[in-house]
Design a protein around this motif. Structure first.
Motif, PDB file in Angstrom:
ATOM      1  N   ILE A  28      75.315  20.542   5.715  1.00 45.38           N
ATOM      2  CA  ILE A  28      76.155  20.273   4.532  1.00 45.38           C
ATOM      3  C   ILE A  28      75.360  19.581   3.422  1.00 45.38           C
ATOM      4  O   ILE A  28      75.882  18.708   2.729  1.00 45.38           O
ATOM      5  CB  ILE A  28      77.398  19.422   4.908  1.00 45.38           C
ATOM      6  N   ILE A  29      74.124  19.958   3.242  1.00 54.84           N
ATOM      7  CA  ILE A  29      73.283  19.329   2.217  1.00 54.84           C
ATOM      8  C   ILE A  29      73.872  19.472   0.808  1.00 54.84           C
ATOM      9  O   ILE A  29      73.938  18.481   0.066  1.00 54.84           O
ATOM     10  CB  ILE A  29      71.842  19.871   2.287  1.00 54.84           C
ATOM     11  N   PRO A  30      74.335  20.655   0.374  1.00 59.25           N
ATOM     12  CA  PRO A  30      74.912  20.747  -0.980  1.00 59.25           C
ATOM     13  C   PRO A  30      76.134  19.843  -1.167  1.00 59.25           C
ATOM     14  O   PRO A  30      76.314  19.253  -2.245  1.00 59.25           O
ATOM     15  CB  PRO A  30      75.300  22.227  -1.096  1.00 59.25           C
ATOM     16  N   GLN A  31      76.950  19.727  -0.136  1.00 56.18           N
ATOM     17  CA  GLN A  31      78.134  18.869  -0.227  1.00 56.18           C
ATOM     18  C   GLN A  31      77.731  17.398  -0.386  1.00 56.18           C
ATOM     19  O   GLN A  31      78.305  16.665  -1.200  1.00 56.18           O
ATOM     20  CB  GLN A  31      79.016  19.030   1.028  1.00 56.18           C
ATOM     21  N   LEU A  32      76.740  16.981   0.378  1.00 56.07           N
ATOM     22  CA  LEU A  32      76.303  15.589   0.320  1.00 56.07           C
ATOM     23  C   LEU A  32      75.544  15.282  -0.963  1.00 56.07           C
ATOM     24  O   LEU A  32      75.658  14.177  -1.508  1.00 56.07           O
ATOM     25  CB  LEU A  32      75.451  15.251   1.546  1.00 56.07           C
ATOM     26  N   GLU A  33      74.778  16.232  -1.450  1.00 61.88           N
ATOM     27  CA  GLU A  33      74.092  16.034  -2.734  1.00 61.88           C
ATOM     28  C   GLU A  33      75.102  15.857  -3.859  1.00 61.88           C
ATOM     29  O   GLU A  33      74.874  15.078  -4.798  1.00 61.88           O
ATOM     30  CB  GLU A  33      73.178  17.224  -3.026  1.00 61.88           C
ATOM     31  N   THR A  34      76.200  16.550  -3.769  1.00 60.21           N
ATOM     32  CA  THR A  34      77.265  16.405  -4.769  1.00 60.21           C
ATOM     33  C   THR A  34      77.956  15.060  -4.607  1.00 60.21           C
ATOM     34  O   THR A  34      78.213  14.351  -5.590  1.00 60.21           O
ATOM     35  CB  THR A  34      78.291  17.544  -4.624  1.00 60.21           C
ATOM     36  N   LEU A  35      78.253  14.675  -3.368  1.00 61.66           N
ATOM     37  CA  LEU A  35      78.885  13.377  -3.115  1.00 61.66           C
ATOM     38  C   LEU A  35      78.020  12.236  -3.625  1.00 61.66           C
ATOM     39  O   LEU A  35      78.530  11.208  -4.094  1.00 61.66           O
ATOM     40  CB  LEU A  35      79.134  13.211  -1.611  1.00 61.66           C
TER      41      LEU A  35
ATOM     42  N   SER B 194      78.329   2.574   8.101  1.00 58.92           N
ATOM     43  CA  SER B 194      78.442   3.671   9.057  1.00 58.92           C
ATOM     44  C   SER B 194      79.794   3.675   9.754  1.00 58.92           C
ATOM     45  O   SER B 194      80.426   2.639   9.953  1.00 58.92           O
ATOM     46  CB  SER B 194      77.336   3.559  10.116  1.00 58.92           C
ATOM     47  N   GLY B 195      80.209   4.890  10.133  1.00 60.35           N
ATOM     48  CA  GLY B 195      81.325   5.062  11.053  1.00 60.35           C
ATOM     49  C   GLY B 195      80.789   5.681  12.329  1.00 60.35           C
ATOM     50  O   GLY B 195      79.626   6.091  12.399  1.00 60.35           O
ATOM     51  N   ASN B 196      81.620   5.778  13.341  1.00 63.34           N
ATOM     52  CA  ASN B 196      81.167   6.322  14.620  1.00 63.34           C
ATOM     53  C   ASN B 196      80.700   7.775  14.501  1.00 63.34           C
ATOM     54  O   ASN B 196      79.734   8.184  15.154  1.00 63.34           O
ATOM     55  CB  ASN B 196      82.260   6.188  15.687  1.00 63.34           C
ATOM     56  N   HIS B 197      81.335   8.567  13.637  1.00 61.81           N
ATOM     57  CA  HIS B 197      80.920   9.958  13.462  1.00 61.81           C
ATOM     58  C   HIS B 197      79.575  10.045  12.736  1.00 61.81           C
ATOM     59  O   HIS B 197      78.757  10.924  13.035  1.00 61.81           O
ATOM     60  CB  HIS B 197      81.990  10.746  12.689  1.00 61.81           C
ATOM     61  N   ASP B 198      79.343   9.150  11.792  1.00 61.57           N
ATOM     62  CA  ASP B 198      78.053   9.121  11.099  1.00 61.57           C
ATOM     63  C   ASP B 198      76.922   8.834  12.079  1.00 61.57           C
ATOM     64  O   ASP B 198      75.842   9.429  12.012  1.00 61.57           O
ATOM     65  CB  ASP B 198      78.055   8.055  10.003  1.00 61.57           C
ATOM     66  N   LEU B 199      77.166   7.908  12.997  1.00 65.33           N
ATOM     67  CA  LEU B 199      76.156   7.575  14.000  1.00 65.33           C
ATOM     68  C   LEU B 199      75.912   8.753  14.940  1.00 65.33           C
ATOM     69  O   LEU B 199      74.769   9.047  15.292  1.00 65.33           O
ATOM     70  CB  LEU B 199      76.620   6.353  14.801  1.00 65.33           C
ATOM     71  N   PHE B 200      76.980   9.425  15.319  1.00 67.83           N
ATOM     72  CA  PHE B 200      76.864  10.536  16.256  1.00 67.83           C
ATOM     73  C   PHE B 200      76.073  11.700  15.653  1.00 67.83           C
ATOM     74  O   PHE B 200      75.219  12.294  16.300  1.00 67.83           O
ATOM     75  CB  PHE B 200      78.259  11.017  16.680  1.00 67.83           C
ATOM     76  N   TYR B 201      76.340  12.004  14.383  1.00 66.99           N
ATOM     77  CA  TYR B 201      75.708  13.171  13.764  1.00 66.99           C
ATOM     78  C   TYR B 201      74.391  12.847  13.051  1.00 66.99           C
ATOM     79  O   TYR B 201      73.659  13.756  12.684  1.00 66.99           O
ATOM     80  CB  TYR B 201      76.679  13.845  12.790  1.00 66.99           C
ATOM     81  N   GLY B 202      74.107  11.554  12.845  1.00 67.35           N
ATOM     82  CA  GLY B 202      72.802  11.197  12.295  1.00 67.35           C
ATOM     83  C   GLY B 202      72.852  10.316  11.071  1.00 67.35           C
ATOM     84  O   GLY B 202      72.877  10.809   9.943  1.00 67.35           O
ATOM     85  N   ILE B 203      72.838   8.998  11.274  1.00 66.56           N
ATOM     86  CA  ILE B 203      72.920   8.074  10.151  1.00 66.56           C
ATOM     87  C   ILE B 203      71.611   8.053   9.352  1.00 66.56           C
ATOM     88  O   ILE B 203      71.624   7.869   8.130  1.00 66.56           O
ATOM     89  CB  ILE B 203      73.295   6.643  10.627  1.00 66.56           C
ATOM     90  N   LYS B 204      70.470   8.292  10.002  1.00 70.22           N
ATOM     91  CA  LYS B 204      69.192   8.234   9.289  1.00 70.22           C
ATOM     92  C   LYS B 204      69.058   9.351   8.249  1.00 70.22           C
ATOM     93  O   LYS B 204      68.720   9.082   7.089  1.00 70.22           O
ATOM     94  CB  LYS B 204      68.032   8.241  10.284  1.00 70.22           C
ATOM     95  N   PRO B 205      69.316  10.612   8.601  1.00 68.91           N
ATOM     96  CA  PRO B 205      69.264  11.653   7.563  1.00 68.91           C
ATOM     97  C   PRO B 205      70.355  11.488   6.515  1.00 68.91           C
ATOM     98  O   PRO B 205      70.158  11.864   5.358  1.00 68.91           O
ATOM     99  CB  PRO B 205      69.435  12.960   8.347  1.00 68.91           C
ATOM    100  N   LEU B 206      71.472  10.902   6.912  1.00 71.12           N
ATOM    101  CA  LEU B 206      72.550  10.659   5.942  1.00 71.12           C
ATOM    102  C   LEU B 206      72.094   9.650   4.892  1.00 71.12           C
ATOM    103  O   LEU B 206      72.318   9.846   3.691  1.00 71.12           O
ATOM    104  CB  LEU B 206      73.806  10.154   6.655  1.00 71.12           C
ATOM    105  N   LYS B 207      71.436   8.582   5.326  1.00 68.42           N
ATOM    106  CA  LYS B 207      70.922   7.580   4.389  1.00 68.42           C
ATOM    107  C   LYS B 207      69.905   8.187   3.426  1.00 68.42           C
ATOM    108  O   LYS B 207      69.860   7.817   2.255  1.00 68.42           O
ATOM    109  CB  LYS B 207      70.264   6.426   5.156  1.00 68.42           C
ATOM    110  N   MET B 208      69.111   9.089   3.930  1.00 70.78           N
ATOM    111  CA  MET B 208      68.070   9.702   3.092  1.00 70.78           C
ATOM    112  C   MET B 208      68.668  10.533   1.959  1.00 70.78           C
ATOM    113  O   MET B 208      68.200  10.485   0.828  1.00 70.78           O
ATOM    114  CB  MET B 208      67.156  10.577   3.951  1.00 70.78           C
ATOM    115  N   ILE B 209      69.728  11.250   2.251  1.00 66.20           N
ATOM    116  CA  ILE B 209      70.295  12.130   1.228  1.00 66.20           C
ATOM    117  C   ILE B 209      71.237  11.371   0.290  1.00 66.20           C
ATOM    118  O   ILE B 209      71.359  11.723  -0.884  1.00 66.20           O
ATOM    119  CB  ILE B 209      71.014  13.338   1.877  1.00 66.20           C
ATOM    120  N   LEU B 210      71.871  10.309   0.777  1.00 69.55           N
ATOM    121  CA  LEU B 210      72.752   9.506  -0.083  1.00 69.55           C
ATOM    122  C   LEU B 210      71.947   8.366  -0.716  1.00 69.55           C
ATOM    123  O   LEU B 210      72.286   7.189  -0.598  1.00 69.55           O
ATOM    124  CB  LEU B 210      73.934   8.952   0.726  1.00 69.55           C
ATOM    125  N   ASN B 211      70.880   8.745  -1.406  1.00 75.09           N
ATOM    126  CA  ASN B 211      69.967   7.732  -1.955  1.00 75.09           C
ATOM    127  C   ASN B 211      70.470   7.066  -3.230  1.00 75.09           C
ATOM    128  O   ASN B 211      69.843   6.148  -3.739  1.00 75.09           O
ATOM    129  CB  ASN B 211      68.579   8.348  -2.187  1.00 75.09           C
TER     130      ASN B 211
END
Length: 239
Positions: free
Chosen positions: A69-76, A86-103
């Protein structure tokens, strides 16, 4: 996630120390492969059109791997003045790559900062989700507690209502969280209440105002019943 009708929930909550502050509160977006970029564009435009001092995003942003969901997160990431944890789902699916894209956002897991408001330094802290230990992520309760205890004007962001005790015991003025979806589908409200001290809405404990956001997205079944999605604009007023 299918984006619901975008409406703002204006809510006045009591907090003498934080009088006048306006916080836009989002939670539990649960973005996944079915989430349309166009819907996120509408959400961002809607939120950015509002007047607020900062946006608190209290976890469970994603419900699938970030690379799906890179385009969705880039828009967000175009949302303004965002602090998130973080929430539990963020941790499960990957908080580190999430932090990188939500810069463009400020990540507050186990971190502390100050925001200036009307010549006041407001202490803002975030706590990682209670499931952090299962994903080898830190959860530094003492660090956050000490910071909040040593500052008169304070706000705590966490994902689950269960963490309210830390806010109350440190005399934190405002505690924001989500996780429950308000039960999402009645009568599952009763099931959620077996595990969480609060389901949804405003509560006051000692000197702390607690707000549990019902969230914007859904989990499991893309359906809600007697637990509407919400985007909440909190306006802090005198006691």
């Amino acid at each position: 996630m299918k984006l619901p009708k975008l409406e703002i929930k204006n809510l006045k909550v009591k907090s003498k120390n934080l009088y006048g502050l306006q916080i836009l509160h989002l939670s539990d977006l649960h973005l996944n492969k079915k989430t349309k970029v166009e819907d996120i564009e509408k959400l961002v435009a809607f939120c950015n059109s509002l007047e607020y001092d900062f946006l608190a995003l209290t976890g469970d942003i994603i419900d699938c791997k970030v690379d799906k969901i890179i385009p969705q997160l880039e828009t967000l990431n175009l949302l303004k003045k965002v602090f998130y944890i973080s929430g539990n789902h963020d941790l499960f699916y990957g908080i580190k790559p999430l932090k990188m894209i939500l810069n463009n956002f400020i990540f507050l897991d186990n971190k502390t900062t100050f925001i200036k408001y009307k010549n006041k330094d407001i202490a803002l802290a975030g706590l990682s989700d209670r499931f952090s230990k299962f994903f080898r992520e830190k959860r530094e309760e003492k660090k956050v507690f000490d910071f909040l205890s040593n500052n008169e004007n304070s706000i705590l962001l966490a994902h689950q209502p269960k963490d309210f005790y830390l806010a109350v015991n440190s005399n934190t003025k405002l505690f924001l969280c989500g996780h429950t979806h308000g039960g999402q589908i009645f009568p599952f409200h009763y099931f959620v209440r077996l595990f969480q001290p609060f389901l949804a809405g405003v509560f006051y404990k000692k000197k702390t105002c607690i707000y549990v956001n019902k969230g914007l997205g859904t989990w499991g079944i893309d359906f809600r019943y007697k637990a509407n999605s919400e985007i909440t604009l909190l306006k802090l007023i005198n006691n």
